[in-house]
Design an enzyme around this catalytic site. Structure first.
Site, PDB file in Angstrom:
ATOM      1  N   HIS A  22       0.840  -1.198   0.000  1.00 32.25           N
ATOM      2  CA  HIS A  22       0.000   0.000   0.000  1.00 32.25           C
ATOM      3  C   HIS A  22       0.876   1.250   0.000  1.00 32.25           C
ATOM      4  CE1 HIS A  22      -2.911   2.752   2.329  1.00 32.25           C
ATOM      5  NE2 HIS A  22      -3.191   2.800   1.041  1.00 32.25           N
ATOM      6  N   ASP A  64      -4.492   3.732  -4.822  1.00 29.98           N
ATOM      7  CA  ASP A  64      -4.571   4.179  -3.430  1.00 29.98           C
ATOM      8  C   ASP A  64      -5.602   5.289  -3.267  1.00 29.98           C
ATOM      9  OD1 ASP A  64      -4.189   4.917  -0.825  1.00 29.98           O
ATOM     10  OD2 ASP A  64      -2.058   5.372  -1.022  1.00 29.98           O
ATOM     11  N   TYR A 112      11.311  13.038 -11.744  1.00 31.31           N
ATOM     12  CA  TYR A 112      12.472  12.149 -11.675  1.00 31.31           C
ATOM     13  C   TYR A 112      12.782  11.786 -10.223  1.00 31.31           C
ATOM     14  CZ  TYR A 112      13.667  13.160 -16.588  1.00 31.31           C
ATOM     15  OH  TYR A 112      13.672  13.272 -17.965  1.00 31.31           O
TER      16      TYR A 112
END
Length: 140
Positions: A22, A64, A112
């Protein structure tokens, strides 16, 4: 062989999806992404596009719902005269499974940096500009 696992997903990728917990993030990158430099774990899916992989992954992967965002996209760099039309395709795919999903747009270097902490980077053969997406794993 197993039933109901999309054949586009390699055994290595399925293993990684199973290992993720999770809140862990998966970067599904275009062919230009510096995956080998950035990724902790890199899986190659050359010859496949981000949309087809995203669709297959979301058959197995919950997003999520407790996070402020469920997926992230790299903002267009200032001065680039590009409209990433592939983002509409990503949104349509995600909305089918997760109609309330929220997107977060990240500046290139922030994207990034976020990718460095991702559980894995899946590098594809996608050639669309700004074709990178980060998805955040939820619970079943």
């Amino acid at each position: 062989m197993l039933k109901k696992i999309p054949s586009i997903l390699s055994p290595i990728l399925v293993k990684i999806l199973m290992e993720m917990g999770h809140g862990d993030e998966l970067v599904i990158s275009d062919a230009n992404f510096p995956a080998e430099r950035i990724g902790q774990r890199v899986v190659r899916a050359d010859g496949h596009t981000v949309p087809e992989l995203l669709k297959a992954i979301l058959e197995l992967f919950p997003l999520d719902k407790y996070s402020e965002y469920q997926y992230a996209l790299m903002e267009v760099v200032k001065g680039d005269d590009v409209e990433p039309v592939i983002w509409n395709e990503y949104s349509e795919i995600i909305q089918q499974e997760h109609p309330d999903a929220q997107v977060k747009y990240m500046e290139r270097f922030d994207f990034y940096k976020q990718s460095e902490g991702a559980f894995a980077v899946l590098i594809t053969g996608e050639t669309a500009l700004y074709g990178n997406i980060i998805i955040k794993k939820g619970v079943i």
